[in-house]
Design an enzyme around this catalytic site. Structure first.
Site, mmCIF file in Angstrom:
data_model
loop_
_atom_site.group_PDB
_atom_site.id
_atom_site.type_symbol
_atom_site.label_atom_id
_atom_site.label_comp_id
_atom_site.label_asym_id
_atom_site.label_seq_id
_atom_site.Cartn_x
_atom_site.Cartn_y
_atom_site.Cartn_z
ATOM 1 N N ARG A 84 47.869 -10.388 -71.768
ATOM 2 C CA ARG A 84 46.958 -9.838 -71.006
ATOM 3 C C ARG A 84 46.925 -8.288 -71.578
ATOM 4 O O ARG A 84 46.104 -7.494 -71.630
ATOM 5 C CB ARG A 84 46.766 -9.947 -69.334
ATOM 6 N N ARG A 103 49.506 -15.228 -58.489
ATOM 7 C CA ARG A 103 48.545 -15.592 -59.390
ATOM 8 C C ARG A 103 49.091 -16.171 -60.750
ATOM 9 O O ARG A 103 50.196 -15.922 -61.074
ATOM 10 C CB ARG A 103 47.758 -14.426 -60.010
ATOM 11 N N LYS A 117 44.448 -0.611 -59.880
ATOM 12 C CA LYS A 117 42.795 -0.656 -59.548
ATOM 13 C C LYS A 117 42.713 -1.120 -58.398
ATOM 14 O O LYS A 117 41.726 -0.676 -57.699
ATOM 15 C CB LYS A 117 42.296 -1.288 -60.552
HETATM 16 P P1 ADP Z 1 45.231 -3.930 -61.047
HETATM 17 O O1 ADP Z 1 44.059 -4.183 -60.355
HETATM 18 O O2 ADP Z 1 44.989 -2.725 -61.797
HETATM 19 O O3 ADP Z 1 45.429 -4.990 -61.680
HETATM 20 P P2 ADP Z 1 46.725 -3.960 -58.563
HETATM 21 O O4 ADP Z 1 46.260 -2.979 -57.828
HETATM 22 O O5 ADP Z 1 46.605 -5.348 -58.396
HETATM 23 O O6 ADP Z 1 46.609 -3.473 -60.043
HETATM 24 O O7 ADP Z 1 48.447 -3.821 -58.423
HETATM 25 C C1 ADP Z 1 49.332 -4.324 -59.349
HETATM 26 C C2 ADP Z 1 50.530 -4.366 -58.545
HETATM 27 O O8 ADP Z 1 51.199 -3.334 -58.557
HETATM 28 C C3 ADP Z 1 50.459 -4.817 -56.989
HETATM 29 O O9 ADP Z 1 51.365 -5.879 -56.907
HETATM 30 C C4 ADP Z 1 50.517 -3.990 -56.173
HETATM 31 O O10 ADP Z 1 51.084 -3.979 -54.957
HETATM 32 C C5 ADP Z 1 51.428 -2.903 -57.221
HETATM 33 N N1 ADP Z 1 51.148 -1.551 -57.025
HETATM 34 C C6 ADP Z 1 49.892 -0.837 -57.042
HETATM 35 N N2 ADP Z 1 49.970 0.597 -56.905
HETATM 36 C C7 ADP Z 1 51.377 0.606 -57.086
HETATM 37 C C8 ADP Z 1 52.208 2.143 -57.018
HETATM 38 N N3 ADP Z 1 51.464 3.209 -57.039
HETATM 39 N N4 ADP Z 1 53.378 1.854 -57.004
HETATM 40 C C9 ADP Z 1 54.104 0.447 -57.036
HETATM 41 N N5 ADP Z 1 53.349 -0.495 -57.119
HETATM 42 C C10 ADP Z 1 52.220 -0.553 -56.909
HETATM 43 P P1 ADP Z 2 44.081 -7.527 -63.956
HETATM 44 O O1 ADP Z 2 43.104 -6.100 -63.312
HETATM 45 O O2 ADP Z 2 45.366 -7.780 -63.119
HETATM 46 O O3 ADP Z 2 43.959 -7.634 -65.087
HETATM 47 P P2 ADP Z 2 41.623 -9.072 -63.076
HETATM 48 O O4 ADP Z 2 41.587 -9.621 -61.510
HETATM 49 O O5 ADP Z 2 40.916 -7.835 -63.206
HETATM 50 O O6 ADP Z 2 43.103 -8.951 -63.366
HETATM 51 O O7 ADP Z 2 41.150 -10.330 -64.035
HETATM 52 C C1 ADP Z 2 41.746 -11.546 -64.279
HETATM 53 C C2 ADP Z 2 41.015 -12.159 -65.220
HETATM 54 O O8 ADP Z 2 39.740 -12.324 -65.163
HETATM 55 C C3 ADP Z 2 41.244 -11.484 -66.815
HETATM 56 O O9 ADP Z 2 42.433 -11.474 -67.243
HETATM 57 C C4 ADP Z 2 40.144 -12.168 -67.314
HETATM 58 O O10 ADP Z 2 40.546 -13.376 -68.053
HETATM 59 C C5 ADP Z 2 39.033 -12.106 -66.350
HETATM 60 N N1 ADP Z 2 38.279 -10.941 -66.409
HETATM 61 C C6 ADP Z 2 38.058 -10.216 -65.239
HETATM 62 N N2 ADP Z 2 37.333 -8.980 -65.578
HETATM 63 C C7 ADP Z 2 36.712 -9.494 -66.829
HETATM 64 C C8 ADP Z 2 35.803 -8.791 -67.773
HETATM 65 N N3 ADP Z 2 35.265 -7.576 -67.374
HETATM 66 N N4 ADP Z 2 35.630 -9.214 -69.039
HETATM 67 C C9 ADP Z 2 36.222 -10.394 -69.326
HETATM 68 N N5 ADP Z 2 36.899 -11.188 -68.750
HETATM 69 C C10 ADP Z 2 37.333 -10.533 -67.320
#
Ligand code: ADP
Ligand code: ADP
Ligand code: ZN
Length: 216
Positions: A171, A160, A13
């Site tokens: 998660r 992180r 995302k």
């Molecule tokens: P989210 O915001 O949904 O948690 P991220 O955009 O942070 O996900 O992506 C999670 C991890 O996967 C990051 O280390 C990113 O560089 C990697 N990543 C994102 N898109 C791809 C892809 N299409 N193929 C491989 N790795 C990816």
């Molecule tokens: P990822 O996409 O890798 O799960 P985020 O950066 O979106 O991580 O979120 C990190 C953490 O922040 C989540 O695990 C949660 O604890 C908190 N968080 C983020 N967005 C929300 C939400 N909409 N509601 C509740 N907690 C949230």
């Protein structure tokens, strides 16, 4: 353009949001980033949120809905927005619908990024984030040109705390239990667009762009 990015942790995302905000010129609103900033600044919100984030749990709805409401008041949201990581519960989705109604606007779509669960763990445990601009990298899949340094701003990359294997597993469980029901919530109101998040970052961006162009 008003879009919600839905998908499990690690779906891509944040990565896709980085490309999409450039293309569509709308602000990227990530509740996760907002919470991480509050934690770093040790604000009362940050101190409260940290307890949940460290455990891989969701921050309570009232706090989360509050920060989004506040963010929507800023003038840059008039053009639209890309919501990343919000909503994550049914109560948040209902609160968002209410906010949109008050603003008299509608979502263009909810973009659901679908990635096989076995890939998520590898993506998350190898993820690195820029300390300065929060851009996401991956040790193997999206390495920085200079190890440990952000290509965009020269900031330092870090892992992180909640991307450790144990916290990632909780998660993912939280996602399946609390967030995945939103897929049918938005499908039922004909607002869902699902794209496969498999393949390279660019392939996924191309797929997303094609899906968004198809809406119009
Ligand atoms: P989210 O915001 O949904 O948690 P991220 O955009 O942070 O996900 O992506 C999670 C991890 O996967 C990051 O280390 C990113 O560089 C990697 N990543 C994102 N898109 C791809 C892809 N299409 N193929 C491989 N790795 C990816
Ligand atoms: P990822 O996409 O890798 O799960 P985020 O950066 O979106 O991580 O979120 C990190 C953490 O922040 C989540 O695990 C949660 O604890 C908190 N968080 C983020 N967005 C929300 C939400 N909409 N509601 C509740 N907690 C949230
Ligand atoms: Zn950076």
């Amino acid at each position: 353009m008003r879009i919600v990015l839905l998908g499990p942790p690690g779906a891509g995302k944040g990565t896709q949001a980085e490309n999409l905000t450039k293309i569509y010129g709308v602000p990227h609103i990530s509740t996760g980033e907002m919470f991480r900033t509050a934690v770093k600044e040790e604000t009362p919100l940050g101190l409260e949120a940290k307890k949940y984030m460290d455990a891989g749990e969701l921050v309570p709805d009232s706090l989360t809905i509050g920060i989004v409401k506040e963010r929507f008041l800023k003038s840059d949201c008039a053009k639209g927005f890309l919501l990343d990581g919000f909503p994550r519960t049914l109560a948040q989705a209902e609160a968002l619908d209410q906010m949109l109604e008050e603003l008299d606007v509608q979502l263009d779509t909810v973009l659901n990024i679908d990635v096989p669960e076995e890939d998520l763990l590898i993506r998350l445990t190898g993820r690195q984030i820029c300390r300065q601009c929060q851009a996401p990298y991956h040790k193997a899949f999206k390495p920085a040109q200079k190890e440990g340094i952000c290509d965009l701003c020269g900031g330092q990359l870090y892992q992180r705390d909640d991307d450790s294997e144990a916290t990632v597993l909780s998660r993912l469980e939280v996602y399946n239990r609390q967030t995945s029901p939103l897929i049918s919530y938005y499908a039922d109101s004909s607002r869902l667009t699902t794209v496969s998040g498999d393949g390279s970052v660019q392939e996924v961006t191309d797929r997303v762009k094609a899906a968004l162009e198809n809406l119009q």
